[in-house]
Enzyme design. Sequence first.
Site, PDB file in Angstrom:
ATOM      1  N   ASP A  31      52.097  14.202  40.495  1.00  0.00           N
ATOM      2  CA  ASP A  31      50.821  13.391  41.218  1.00  0.00           C
ATOM      3  C   ASP A  31      51.474  12.269  42.433  1.00  0.00           C
ATOM      4  OD1 ASP A  31      47.780  13.202  39.991  1.00  0.00           O
ATOM      5  OD2 ASP A  31      48.400  11.824  41.696  1.00  0.00           O
ATOM      6  N   ARG A 100      39.036  16.246  46.494  1.00  0.00           N
ATOM      7  CA  ARG A 100      38.089  17.107  45.773  1.00  0.00           C
ATOM      8  C   ARG A 100      36.446  16.633  46.114  1.00  0.00           C
ATOM      9  NH1 ARG A 100      34.475  14.431  42.586  1.00  0.00           N
ATOM     10  NH2 ARG A 100      35.381  13.190  40.742  1.00  0.00           N
ATOM     11  N   THR A 144      36.372  26.565  43.282  1.00  0.00           N
ATOM     12  CA  THR A 144      35.067  25.947  43.220  1.00  0.00           C
ATOM     13  C   THR A 144      33.856  26.910  43.295  1.00  0.00           C
ATOM     14  OG1 THR A 144      33.511  24.277  44.124  1.00  0.00           O
ATOM     15  CG2 THR A 144      34.930  25.173  45.770  1.00  0.00           C
ATOM     16  N   SER A 179      30.540  22.557  52.749  1.00  0.00           N
ATOM     17  CA  SER A 179      31.225  21.061  53.201  1.00  0.00           C
ATOM     18  C   SER A 179      32.675  21.628  53.748  1.00  0.00           C
ATOM     19  CB  SER A 179      31.623  20.138  52.198  1.00  0.00           C
ATOM     20  OG  SER A 179      32.502  20.394  51.213  1.00  0.00           O
ATOM     21  N   TYR A 181      35.208  20.174  52.654  1.00  0.00           N
ATOM     22  CA  TYR A 181      36.025  20.213  51.360  1.00  0.00           C
ATOM     23  C   TYR A 181      35.974  21.714  50.531  1.00  0.00           C
ATOM     24  CZ  TYR A 181      36.405  20.653  46.315  1.00  0.00           C
ATOM     25  OH  TYR A 181      36.781  21.285  45.058  1.00  0.00           O
ATOM     26  N   HIS A 182      34.663  22.058  50.559  1.00  0.00           N
ATOM     27  CA  HIS A 182      34.537  23.563  49.807  1.00  0.00           C
ATOM     28  C   HIS A 182      35.298  24.557  50.915  1.00  0.00           C
ATOM     29  CE1 HIS A 182      31.394  21.493  47.944  1.00  0.00           C
ATOM     30  NE2 HIS A 182      31.614  22.099  46.727  1.00  0.00           N
ATOM     31  N   ARG A 241      26.684  10.677  37.425  1.00  0.00           N
ATOM     32  CA  ARG A 241      26.004   9.566  38.081  1.00  0.00           C
ATOM     33  C   ARG A 241      24.483   9.179  37.448  1.00  0.00           C
ATOM     34  NH1 ARG A 241      26.342   7.788  42.935  1.00  0.00           N
ATOM     35  NH2 ARG A 241      24.199   8.271  43.855  1.00  0.00           N
TER      36      ARG A 241
HETATM   37  P1  NAD Z   1      40.618  14.139  40.980  1.00  0.00           P
HETATM   38  O1  NAD Z   1      40.489  13.557  42.273  1.00  0.00           O
HETATM   39  O2  NAD Z   1      40.200  13.091  39.816  1.00  0.00           O
HETATM   40  O3  NAD Z   1      42.126  14.378  40.900  1.00  0.00           O
HETATM   41  C1  NAD Z   1      42.975  14.870  41.526  1.00  0.00           C
HETATM   42  C2  NAD Z   1      44.657  14.575  41.487  1.00  0.00           C
HETATM   43  O4  NAD Z   1      45.645  15.075  42.482  1.00  0.00           O
HETATM   44  C3  NAD Z   1      44.657  13.001  41.726  1.00  0.00           C
HETATM   45  O5  NAD Z   1      45.333  12.181  40.696  1.00  0.00           O
HETATM   46  C4  NAD Z   1      45.208  12.970  43.149  1.00  0.00           C
HETATM   47  O6  NAD Z   1      46.038  11.685  43.113  1.00  0.00           O
HETATM   48  C5  NAD Z   1      46.151  14.011  42.971  1.00  0.00           C
HETATM   49  N1  NAD Z   1      46.530  14.684  44.475  1.00  0.00           N
HETATM   50  C6  NAD Z   1      45.698  15.049  45.281  1.00  0.00           C
HETATM   51  N2  NAD Z   1      46.399  15.229  46.744  1.00  0.00           N
HETATM   52  C7  NAD Z   1      47.536  15.171  46.232  1.00  0.00           C
HETATM   53  C8  NAD Z   1      48.834  15.292  46.866  1.00  0.00           C
HETATM   54  N3  NAD Z   1      48.832  15.951  48.149  1.00  0.00           N
HETATM   55  N4  NAD Z   1      50.149  15.485  46.094  1.00  0.00           N
HETATM   56  C9  NAD Z   1      50.379  14.886  44.864  1.00  0.00           C
HETATM   57  N5  NAD Z   1      48.928  14.773  43.979  1.00  0.00           N
HETATM   58  C10 NAD Z   1      47.710  14.884  45.036  1.00  0.00           C
HETATM   59  O7  NAD Z   1      40.067  15.237  40.935  1.00  0.00           O
HETATM   60  P2  NAD Z   1      39.494  16.216  39.623  1.00  0.00           P
HETATM   61  O8  NAD Z   1      38.030  16.064  39.462  1.00  0.00           O
HETATM   62  O9  NAD Z   1      40.371  16.200  38.600  1.00  0.00           O
HETATM   63  O10 NAD Z   1      39.621  17.662  40.312  1.00  0.00           O
HETATM   64  C11 NAD Z   1      40.771  18.398  40.246  1.00  0.00           C
HETATM   65  C12 NAD Z   1      40.633  19.690  40.640  1.00  0.00           C
HETATM   66  O11 NAD Z   1      39.447  20.536  40.148  1.00  0.00           O
HETATM   67  C13 NAD Z   1      40.339  19.627  42.293  1.00  0.00           C
HETATM   68  O12 NAD Z   1      41.096  20.800  42.985  1.00  0.00           O
HETATM   69  C14 NAD Z   1      38.963  20.034  42.379  1.00  0.00           C
HETATM   70  O13 NAD Z   1      38.611  20.642  43.652  1.00  0.00           O
HETATM   71  C15 NAD Z   1      38.616  20.878  41.143  1.00  0.00           C
HETATM   72  N6  NAD Z   1      37.287  20.878  40.675  1.00  0.00           N
HETATM   73  C16 NAD Z   1      36.753  19.717  40.217  1.00  0.00           C
HETATM   74  C17 NAD Z   1      35.443  19.493  39.880  1.00  0.00           C
HETATM   75  C18 NAD Z   1      34.852  18.276  39.359  1.00  0.00           C
HETATM   76  O14 NAD Z   1      33.783  18.198  38.904  1.00  0.00           O
HETATM   77  N7  NAD Z   1      35.555  17.137  39.142  1.00  0.00           N
HETATM   78  C19 NAD Z   1      34.875  20.773  39.823  1.00  0.00           C
HETATM   79  C20 NAD Z   1      35.167  21.749  40.364  1.00  0.00           C
HETATM   80  C21 NAD Z   1      36.612  21.721  40.544  1.00  0.00           C
HETATM   81  N1  USQ Z   2      23.231  15.040  44.029  1.00  0.00           N
HETATM   82  C1  USQ Z   2      22.036  14.594  43.824  1.00  0.00           C
HETATM   83  N2  USQ Z   2      22.081  13.355  43.601  1.00  0.00           N
HETATM   84  C2  USQ Z   2      23.359  12.645  43.584  1.00  0.00           C
HETATM   85  C3  USQ Z   2      24.486  13.333  43.610  1.00  0.00           C
HETATM   86  C4  USQ Z   2      24.437  14.538  43.852  1.00  0.00           C
HETATM   87  O1  USQ Z   2      20.905  15.275  43.815  1.00  0.00           O
HETATM   88  O2  USQ Z   2      23.375  11.136  43.195  1.00  0.00           O
HETATM   89  C5  USQ Z   2      23.163  16.617  44.256  1.00  0.00           C
HETATM   90  C6  USQ Z   2      23.824  17.061  45.409  1.00  0.00           C
HETATM   91  O3  USQ Z   2      23.066  17.007  46.778  1.00  0.00           O
HETATM   92  C7  USQ Z   2      24.406  18.524  45.175  1.00  0.00           C
HETATM   93  C8  USQ Z   2      24.622  18.394  43.611  1.00  0.00           C
HETATM   94  O4  USQ Z   2      24.036  17.215  43.419  1.00  0.00           O
HETATM   95  O5  USQ Z   2      23.209  19.389  45.659  1.00  0.00           O
HETATM   96  C9  USQ Z   2      25.875  18.543  43.223  1.00  0.00           C
HETATM   97  O6  USQ Z   2      26.696  17.389  43.953  1.00  0.00           O
HETATM   98  P1  USQ Z   2      27.919  16.713  43.222  1.00  0.00           P
HETATM   99  O7  USQ Z   2      28.521  15.670  43.980  1.00  0.00           O
HETATM  100  O8  USQ Z   2      27.874  16.546  41.850  1.00  0.00           O
HETATM  101  O9  USQ Z   2      28.895  17.723  43.440  1.00  0.00           O
HETATM  102  P2  USQ Z   2      29.743  18.770  44.627  1.00  0.00           P
HETATM  103  O10 USQ Z   2      29.687  17.980  45.848  1.00  0.00           O
HETATM  104  O11 USQ Z   2      29.228  19.965  44.573  1.00  0.00           O
HETATM  105  O12 USQ Z   2      31.116  18.688  44.185  1.00  0.00           O
HETATM  106  C10 USQ Z   2      31.707  18.665  42.816  1.00  0.00           C
HETATM  107  C11 USQ Z   2      33.138  18.181  42.841  1.00  0.00           C
HETATM  108  C12 USQ Z   2      33.942  19.135  43.482  1.00  0.00           C
HETATM  109  C13 USQ Z   2      33.755  20.576  42.971  1.00  0.00           C
HETATM  110  C14 USQ Z   2      32.199  20.869  42.784  1.00  0.00           C
HETATM  111  C15 USQ Z   2      32.046  22.107  42.041  1.00  0.00           C
HETATM  112  O13 USQ Z   2      33.215  17.084  43.441  1.00  0.00           O
HETATM  113  O14 USQ Z   2      35.223  18.926  43.293  1.00  0.00           O
HETATM  114  O15 USQ Z   2      34.312  21.598  43.601  1.00  0.00           O
HETATM  115  O16 USQ Z   2      31.642  20.057  42.300  1.00  0.00           O
HETATM  116  S1  USQ Z   2      30.631  23.171  42.894  1.00  0.00           S
HETATM  117  O17 USQ Z   2      29.510  22.302  42.945  1.00  0.00           O
HETATM  118  O18 USQ Z   2      30.367  24.231  41.765  1.00  0.00           O
HETATM  119  O19 USQ Z   2      31.210  23.619  44.128  1.00  0.00           O
END
Ligand code: NAD
Ligand code: USQ
Length: 370
Positions: A31, A100, A144, A179, A181-182, A241
């Site tokens: 990390d 993410r 995702t 987005s 990101y996605h 949230r």
């Molecule tokens: P997070 O931001 O808590 O953790 C990501 C970690 O990666 C951080 O510690 C950050 O410092 C590290 N990082 C980012 N870029 C880096 C780089 N260039 N080099 C080294 N380290 C780096 O995120 P998370 O919620 O743990 O998500 C982890 C993964 O899972 C992501 O790829 C995210 O897209 C995916 N994901 C998360 C969710 C969710 O709801 N949290 C849902 C679906 C997918």
């Molecule tokens: N939303 C609300 N109110 C809020 C926050 C979000 O209505 O206060 C809605 C958003 O508009 C969206 C949904 O909730 O329709 C999900 O939003 P989110 O911020 O919980 O999740 P998202 O942006 O989709 O991203 C998160 C993670 C991302 C992961 C993704 C999985 O941050 O890393 O890839 O969930 S998925 O949604 O299946 O693509």
Amino acid sequence: MRIIVLGGDGYCGWATALYLSRKGHSIAIVDNFVRRQWDHELGAQTLTPIRPLSERVRAWHKLTGKTIDTFVGDVQDYDFLSSVIEEYEPEAVIHFAEQRSAPYSMIDRKHAVFTQVNNVVGTLNLLFALAEFQPACHLIKLGTMGEYGTPNIDIEEGYITVEHNGRKDLLPFPKQPGSFYHLSKVHDSHNMMFACKAWGLRATDLNQGIVYGTLTEEVALDEALINRFDYDEIFGTVLNRFCAQAAIGHPLTVYGAGGQTRGFLDIRDTVRCIEIACLNPAGRGECRVYNQFTEQFSVLQLAQLTAAAAKHLGLKVEIDHLPDPRVEAEEHYYNAKHSKLIDMGPGAASPFQRPHRFTPGHRFAIPGKN
Ligand code: NAD
Ligand code: USQ
């Protein structure tokens, strides 16, 4: 197994590193702490104060006697990343190290470019490093569910059979991400598919839904191990949230009509899904895709569930409908398949209902379904 967890200081990565370490695997975390910098940039903080990584792994060692190696650096730096792969000789690499947040990637041009460069270059570097130094290693990459968007047909797991002009083929499922990101995850998926085909790498692309919760059995062992819990509007995910809002008496912030439907999973299931993928590696040249979530809900359903749970605790919660700041359908069809991980590895939705070890024949226990 020897396993590297890229992004192991983050939300999913830290819980996964501890879970797999406790199961007896040798774990190294990579990390660069960039996530902690984004918190400073945004003036946001995890609700649960997390310790520096060095302290966290020391506390883990003191409690369990298990060592987690750490490598501090950026996965965008090929020399750094490839030297870690060469030195550690992993059998599996779990790649969480990306930016993410969809809202973060949509702030402006700079944040969109950063997100895509960070994510796409990091994954490309990893593919090259594996091909050069550890080609038999299994790559487990976090994708995702949002790669698919919200099509008006059932969502398959990665691939769909298409018939066109009398001919038939199994093709990647169409992607309609919402987005930058996605979109970065879609680009990663394409790069992975190509690298597996071209170089015979083995990869599992885990299209994960939205994760909720903080506690896993391991992080609950000691305060020094606590995981992050984000509730701000950029990194806080919706259910986390809503729970934080309910606790402080803030109206739940449903964006728009609230018909946005997504797949969700408890962080305790994230770690188990990852373990199933580790224990059942993809074949050489295979790029398989699994949808990783346990239940699907609309945002409004989640708000209502949160309000009901809060009432049970004596909290009065209101539900607000705010203008949706995102470009997304507020009402839509959604039916995403998610049976491949379940078929491959036994488990259950709640760790309190599930046996500690995998037992053949067990399935995710989704209330009202199994
Ligand atoms: P997070 O931001 O808590 O953790 C990501 C970690 O990666 C951080 O510690 C950050 O410092 C590290 N990082 C980012 N870029 C880096 C780089 N260039 N080099 C080294 N380290 C780096 O995120 P998370 O919620 O743990 O998500 C982890 C993964 O899972 C992501 O790829 C995210 O897209 C995916 N994901 C998360 C969710 C969710 O709801 N949290 C849902 C679906 C997918
Ligand atoms: N939303 C609300 N109110 C809020 C926050 C979000 O209505 O206060 C809605 C958003 O508009 C969206 C949904 O909730 O329709 C999900 O939003 P989110 O911020 O919980 O999740 P998202 O942006 O989709 O991203 C998160 C993670 C991302 C992961 C993704 C999985 O941050 O890393 O890839 O969930 S998925 O949604 O299946 O693509």
